[in-house]
Design a protein around this motif. Structure first.
Motif, PDB file in Angstrom:
ATOM      1  N   UNK A 146      46.726 -63.228  12.186  1.00  0.00           N
ATOM      2  CA  UNK A 146      45.888 -62.588  13.196  1.00  0.00           C
ATOM      3  C   UNK A 146      46.667 -61.522  13.951  1.00  0.00           C
ATOM      4  N   UNK A 147      47.892 -61.847  14.361  1.00  0.00           N
ATOM      5  CA  UNK A 147      48.731 -60.862  15.052  1.00  0.00           C
ATOM      6  C   UNK A 147      49.016 -59.662  14.149  1.00  0.00           C
ATOM      7  N   UNK A 148      49.227 -59.923  12.861  1.00  0.00           N
ATOM      8  CA  UNK A 148      49.483 -58.840  11.919  1.00  0.00           C
ATOM      9  C   UNK A 148      48.271 -57.915  11.797  1.00  0.00           C
TER      10      UNK A 148
ATOM     11  N   UNK B 288      55.338 -55.809  14.864  1.00  0.00           N
ATOM     12  CA  UNK B 288      55.977 -54.964  15.883  1.00  0.00           C
ATOM     13  C   UNK B 288      56.293 -53.592  15.297  1.00  0.00           C
ATOM     14  N   UNK B 289      55.264 -52.904  14.817  1.00  0.00           N
ATOM     15  CA  UNK B 289      55.485 -51.614  14.179  1.00  0.00           C
ATOM     16  C   UNK B 289      55.713 -50.530  15.234  1.00  0.00           C
ATOM     17  N   UNK B 290      56.682 -49.663  15.000  1.00  0.00           N
ATOM     18  CA  UNK B 290      57.097 -48.698  16.026  1.00  0.00           C
ATOM     19  C   UNK B 290      56.257 -47.425  16.051  1.00  0.00           C
ATOM     20  N   UNK B 291      54.946 -47.593  16.098  1.00  0.00           N
ATOM     21  CA  UNK B 291      54.046 -46.451  16.058  1.00  0.00           C
ATOM     22  C   UNK B 291      53.054 -46.515  17.212  1.00  0.00           C
ATOM     23  N   UNK B 292      52.594 -45.357  17.634  1.00  0.00           N
ATOM     24  CA  UNK B 292      51.586 -45.296  18.688  1.00  0.00           C
ATOM     25  C   UNK B 292      50.226 -45.705  18.144  1.00  0.00           C
TER      26      UNK B 292
ATOM     27  N   UNK C  41      47.971 -53.934  12.719  1.00  0.00           N
ATOM     28  CA  UNK C  41      47.481 -52.971  11.724  1.00  0.00           C
ATOM     29  C   UNK C  41      46.298 -52.195  12.280  1.00  0.00           C
ATOM     30  N   UNK C  42      45.364 -52.900  12.906  1.00  0.00           N
ATOM     31  CA  UNK C  42      44.188 -52.245  13.476  1.00  0.00           C
ATOM     32  C   UNK C  42      44.594 -51.291  14.605  1.00  0.00           C
ATOM     33  N   UNK C  43      45.592 -51.679  15.379  1.00  0.00           N
ATOM     34  CA  UNK C  43      46.051 -50.842  16.500  1.00  0.00           C
ATOM     35  C   UNK C  43      46.548 -49.484  16.018  1.00  0.00           C
ATOM     36  N   UNK C  44      47.357 -49.469  14.954  1.00  0.00           N
ATOM     37  CA  UNK C  44      47.960 -48.201  14.530  1.00  0.00           C
ATOM     38  C   UNK C  44      47.085 -47.412  13.564  1.00  0.00           C
ATOM     39  N   UNK C  45      46.008 -48.011  13.075  1.00  0.00           N
ATOM     40  CA  UNK C  45      45.124 -47.325  12.132  1.00  0.00           C
ATOM     41  C   UNK C  45      44.274 -46.287  12.868  1.00  0.00           C
ATOM     42  N   UNK C  46      44.222 -45.088  12.326  1.00  0.00           N
ATOM     43  CA  UNK C  46      43.399 -44.044  12.918  1.00  0.00           C
ATOM     44  C   UNK C  46      41.917 -44.345  12.722  1.00  0.00           C
ATOM     45  N   UNK C  47      41.055 -43.894  13.624  1.00  0.00           N
ATOM     46  CA  UNK C  47      39.619 -43.897  13.330  1.00  0.00           C
ATOM     47  C   UNK C  47      39.362 -43.114  12.046  1.00  0.00           C
ATOM     48  N   UNK C  48      38.645 -43.716  11.131  1.00  0.00           N
ATOM     49  CA  UNK C  48      38.427 -43.095   9.829  1.00  0.00           C
ATOM     50  C   UNK C  48      39.503 -43.433   8.811  1.00  0.00           C
ATOM     51  N   UNK C  49      40.572 -44.108   9.261  1.00  0.00           N
ATOM     52  CA  UNK C  49      41.635 -44.493   8.340  1.00  0.00           C
ATOM     53  C   UNK C  49      41.252 -45.697   7.495  1.00  0.00           C
TER      54      UNK C  49
END
Length: 217
Positions: free
Chosen positions: A131-133, A107-111, A137-145
């Motif tokens: 899996x949820x973790x 539940x990381x507080x980032x867009x 992580x994938x959700x908040x990672x930038x393209x190219x990150x």
């Protein structure tokens, strides 16, 4: 999957945070500057946003702040660990570069597409829902990150010194580490990654560590 909150007991939380702070400043101290250098050398990311998951008393975030221009958000579920981390960052002169937040990996507080670099040492082995973790992580990672997530001791020489010192404190230390880095856990990580939204990842293994490198196209 749900579990009882291991940080609900403030007395135990404080006891654990004190122990973690002591070991991070003592036996484990050589690990973090070495890991920070390896992370920079591996990914070449020295500016932008970095998120650290499971910062504990903050030694890896502090080491990264000292050698990069990253704006770092360091997360931990422990109220007392975050308190130690803030004090440690202030003592090392990098408090203005690190934001310490009490939060967990699912539940990381980032867009979305927020972080250029996501790092974590040691907390992966205790995530109740891998899996949820990885989805978060994938959700908040930038393209190219990139990510640098796993566990390790920097190199073989540092690892041996730490194992010798820890053997005097805990005769089961080597067995515990071997279990965490062993094939059963590796299979769990791969299964969770394959079940997650993650499309591209690599796992690097050596005698000194196991690291998961996720990238987003």
């Amino acid at each position: 999957m749900t579990t009882d909150n291991p940080y609900a007991d403030k007395e135990k939380d404080l006891e654990t945070a004190i122990a973690m702070d002591k070991i991070a400043k003592g036996i484990f101290a050589p690990i973090y500057p070495l890991l920070a250098e390896q992370i920079v050398a591996t990914h070449g990311i020295t500016s932008g946003i970095c998120v650290e998951i499971g910062t504990g008393p903050g030694p890896l975030a502090i080491a990264l702040a000292k050698i990069t221009d990253l704006e770092i958000y360091a997360l931990d579920q422990s109220e007392h660990a975050v308190g130690f981390a803030k004090n440690n960052a202030a003592g090392q002169g990098v408090a203005g570069q690190i934001n310490f937040i009490r939060k967990d990996v699912v539940s990381m507080p980032f867009e979305d597409d927020y972080a250029d670099l996501i790092v974590s040492r040691g907390s992966l082995f205790f995530w109740p829902d891998l899996t949820a973790a990885f989805n978060e992580i994938f959700r908040i990672l930038k393209p190219g990150g990139k990510t640098h997530i796993g566990g390790g001791f920097g190199n073989h020489e540092v690892k041996n010194k730490i194992f010798e010192a820890m053997a005097k404190k805990d005769g089961n230390f080597a067995r515990k580490v071997g279990s965490r880095m062993g094939p059963e856990n590796l299979a769990r990580f791969k299964a969770a990654l394959n079940d997650s939204l993650v499309e591209n990842y690599e796992i690097s293994e050596s005698d000194a560590g196991l690291w998961i490198h996720i990238s987003k196209p």
